[in-house]
Design a protein around this motif. Structure first.
Motif, PDB file in Angstrom:
ATOM      1  N   VAL A 130     -56.216  -8.871 -12.759  1.00  0.00           N
ATOM      2  CA  VAL A 130     -55.362  -9.632 -11.848  1.00  0.00           C
ATOM      3  C   VAL A 130     -54.581 -10.672 -12.647  1.00  0.00           C
ATOM      4  CG1 VAL A 130     -55.295 -11.138  -9.816  1.00  0.00           C
ATOM      5  CG2 VAL A 130     -57.070  -9.385  -9.993  1.00  0.00           C
ATOM      6  N   VAL A 131     -53.311 -10.856 -12.283  1.00  0.00           N
ATOM      7  CA  VAL A 131     -52.524 -11.997 -12.773  1.00  0.00           C
ATOM      8  C   VAL A 131     -52.052 -12.777 -11.557  1.00  0.00           C
ATOM      9  CG1 VAL A 131     -50.495 -12.774 -14.038  1.00  0.00           C
ATOM     10  CG2 VAL A 131     -51.773 -10.794 -14.847  1.00  0.00           C
ATOM     11  N   MET A 132     -52.224 -14.100 -11.612  1.00  0.00           N
ATOM     12  CA  MET A 132     -51.853 -14.952 -10.477  1.00  0.00           C
ATOM     13  C   MET A 132     -50.902 -16.049 -10.919  1.00  0.00           C
ATOM     14  SD  MET A 132     -55.436 -15.390  -8.412  1.00  0.00           S
ATOM     15  CE  MET A 132     -54.600 -16.225  -7.055  1.00  0.00           C
ATOM     16  N   THR A 144     -43.483 -12.901 -13.033  1.00  0.00           N
ATOM     17  CA  THR A 144     -44.877 -12.535 -13.307  1.00  0.00           C
ATOM     18  C   THR A 144     -45.145 -11.089 -12.911  1.00  0.00           C
ATOM     19  OG1 THR A 144     -45.608 -14.826 -12.974  1.00  0.00           O
ATOM     20  CG2 THR A 144     -47.277 -13.099 -12.754  1.00  0.00           C
ATOM     21  N   VAL A 145     -44.686 -10.717 -11.727  1.00  0.00           N
ATOM     22  CA  VAL A 145     -44.896  -9.351 -11.227  1.00  0.00           C
ATOM     23  C   VAL A 145     -44.192  -8.331 -12.113  1.00  0.00           C
ATOM     24  CG1 VAL A 145     -44.305  -7.788  -9.338  1.00  0.00           C
ATOM     25  CG2 VAL A 145     -45.270 -10.019  -8.826  1.00  0.00           C
ATOM     26  N   ILE A 146     -42.930  -8.599 -12.458  1.00  0.00           N
ATOM     27  CA  ILE A 146     -42.151  -7.644 -13.249  1.00  0.00           C
ATOM     28  C   ILE A 146     -42.779  -7.445 -14.625  1.00  0.00           C
ATOM     29  CG2 ILE A 146     -39.937  -7.289 -14.409  1.00  0.00           C
ATOM     30  CD1 ILE A 146     -38.661  -8.754 -11.979  1.00  0.00           C
ATOM     31  N   ALA A 147     -43.171  -8.555 -15.257  1.00  0.00           N
ATOM     32  CA  ALA A 147     -43.761  -8.446 -16.593  1.00  0.00           C
ATOM     33  C   ALA A 147     -45.116  -7.752 -16.542  1.00  0.00           C
ATOM     34  CB  ALA A 147     -43.903  -9.834 -17.210  1.00  0.00           C
ATOM     35  N   ALA A 148     -45.967  -8.146 -15.598  1.00  0.00           N
ATOM     36  CA  ALA A 148     -47.316  -7.579 -15.534  1.00  0.00           C
ATOM     37  C   ALA A 148     -47.288  -6.084 -15.229  1.00  0.00           C
ATOM     38  CB  ALA A 148     -48.141  -8.320 -14.481  1.00  0.00           C
ATOM     39  N   GLY A 154     -51.203  -0.969 -13.300  1.00  0.00           N
ATOM     40  CA  GLY A 154     -52.447  -1.096 -12.543  1.00  0.00           C
ATOM     41  C   GLY A 154     -52.899  -2.518 -12.297  1.00  0.00           C
ATOM     42  N   ILE A 155     -52.264  -3.485 -12.912  1.00  0.00           N
ATOM     43  CA  ILE A 155     -52.644  -4.883 -12.694  1.00  0.00           C
ATOM     44  C   ILE A 155     -52.276  -5.310 -11.274  1.00  0.00           C
ATOM     45  CG2 ILE A 155     -52.102  -7.274 -13.312  1.00  0.00           C
ATOM     46  CD1 ILE A 155     -51.865  -6.475 -16.159  1.00  0.00           C
ATOM     47  N   ARG A 156     -53.209  -5.988 -10.608  1.00  0.00           N
ATOM     48  CA  ARG A 156     -52.881  -6.591  -9.312  1.00  0.00           C
ATOM     49  C   ARG A 156     -52.201  -7.930  -9.554  1.00  0.00           C
ATOM     50  NH1 ARG A 156     -54.542  -5.471  -4.481  1.00  0.00           N
ATOM     51  NH2 ARG A 156     -55.077  -7.590  -3.897  1.00  0.00           N
ATOM     52  N   THR A 157     -51.135  -8.180  -8.829  1.00  0.00           N
ATOM     53  CA  THR A 157     -50.411  -9.447  -8.938  1.00  0.00           C
ATOM     54  C   THR A 157     -50.541 -10.183  -7.613  1.00  0.00           C
ATOM     55  OG1 THR A 157     -48.372  -8.264  -8.356  1.00  0.00           O
ATOM     56  CG2 THR A 157     -48.788  -8.681 -10.691  1.00  0.00           C
ATOM     57  N   VAL A 243     -59.281 -12.275 -14.751  1.00  0.00           N
ATOM     58  CA  VAL A 243     -58.146 -12.849 -14.023  1.00  0.00           C
ATOM     59  C   VAL A 243     -57.355 -13.757 -14.952  1.00  0.00           C
ATOM     60  CG1 VAL A 243     -57.434 -14.232 -12.035  1.00  0.00           C
ATOM     61  CG2 VAL A 243     -59.477 -12.777 -11.879  1.00  0.00           C
ATOM     62  N   GLY A 244     -56.057 -13.568 -14.987  1.00  0.00           N
ATOM     63  CA  GLY A 244     -55.170 -14.462 -15.724  1.00  0.00           C
ATOM     64  C   GLY A 244     -54.389 -15.316 -14.748  1.00  0.00           C
TER      65      GLY A 244
END
Length: 259
Positions: A130-132, A144-148, A154-157, A243-244
């Protein structure tokens, strides 16, 4: 990051006309700093309820401040008036591809650092689950969403918002953009590929902010602490996950610390 990318990507002719933005604080300070470094005029439309420390940061970088009322419609009207008067370039705090691209570099660097320093997973999963980031206007979260997901689909944003300013949460839930609400929260700084938006109360946000101060020795502002507060509030969603969290601002008025 976003402001610097936007200002320094202007060609010489557009930069010479100057830059205009609207902001309650952090984006305005960033744009004014970028303009000072590039040597171009800067005007920031600032709502009257902006925190003193953020207003001072804008002025310290030499920008002209134009006051306006708090409502978004008042900010837009004042910004349009200044643009008509000056012919300057608009650097919008979130509806600007240059800003979004610059903001996304924080997540890009985070993922690269983890890949270089941490043990690699042997199951081909992303380095983070997850990245928040705080939602606020959406520029940082968009980047954040575009980069992740660009690096690891598969990363949840997940975005985080204060309970007193939950227009993004409600917009995602209702499938439409909700505008015009007046925020009621200490987080003065705070929408399609984002997987979820979680909420945190002001009390939970203050507790998270103090935890970062105590454990990491990093000064962050309330808006920046909302994602950690959301993680702590919804522990069951993040149990066993990596989680990041993007820490996005440290402008705290020490004379008005929350209790």
């Amino acid at each position: 990051r976003g402001a610097t990318n936007a200002v320094f990507s202007l060609d010489a002719e557009r930069a010479a006309r100057g830059v205009v933005t609207q902001s309650s604080g952090n984006h305005g300070a960033a744009v004014s700093l970028a303009c000072r470094l590039r040597g171009v005029p800067c005007t920031v439309v600032v709502p009257t309820n902006a925190p003193r420390i953020k207003r001072e940061a804008i002025a310290r970088n030499g920008a002209r401040i134009v006051d306006c009322e708090v409502a978004q419609s008042a900010r837009d009207e004042a910004t349009a008036r200044v643009l008509a008067e000056t012919g300057a370039e608009l650097v919008h705090p979130y509806n600007d591809g240059r800003v979004i691209a610059g903001q996304g570099t924080a997540t890009l660097e985070l993922l690269h650092q983890i890949e270089r320093r941490g043990p690699r997973r042997d199951d081909h999963r992303p380095v983070l689950d997850v990245v928040m980031a705080p939602l606020s206007g959406g520029g940082l979260m968009s980047g954040t969403v575009i980069a992740a997901k660009g690096l690891h689909p598969g990363i949840r944003t997940i975005a985080a918002e204060p309970e007193g300013a939950c227009d993004g949460h409600d917009s995602l839930k209702e499938g439409r953009i909700i505008r015009g609400r007046v925020a009621n929260t200490i987080s003065d700084g705070l929408r399609e590929l984002c997987d979820d938006v979680l909420l945190a109360s002001d009390a939970e946000t203050v507790a998270a902010m103090r935890l970062v101060w105590e454990r990491l020795k990093i000064v962050i502002e309330p808006s920046c602490a909302v994602p950690l507060a959301a993680v702590l509030k919804h522990r069951e969603q993040f149990a066993g996950k990596r989680v990041g969290i993007i820490l996005s601002g440290g402008n705290v008025d020490l004379d008005a610390l929350p209790g």
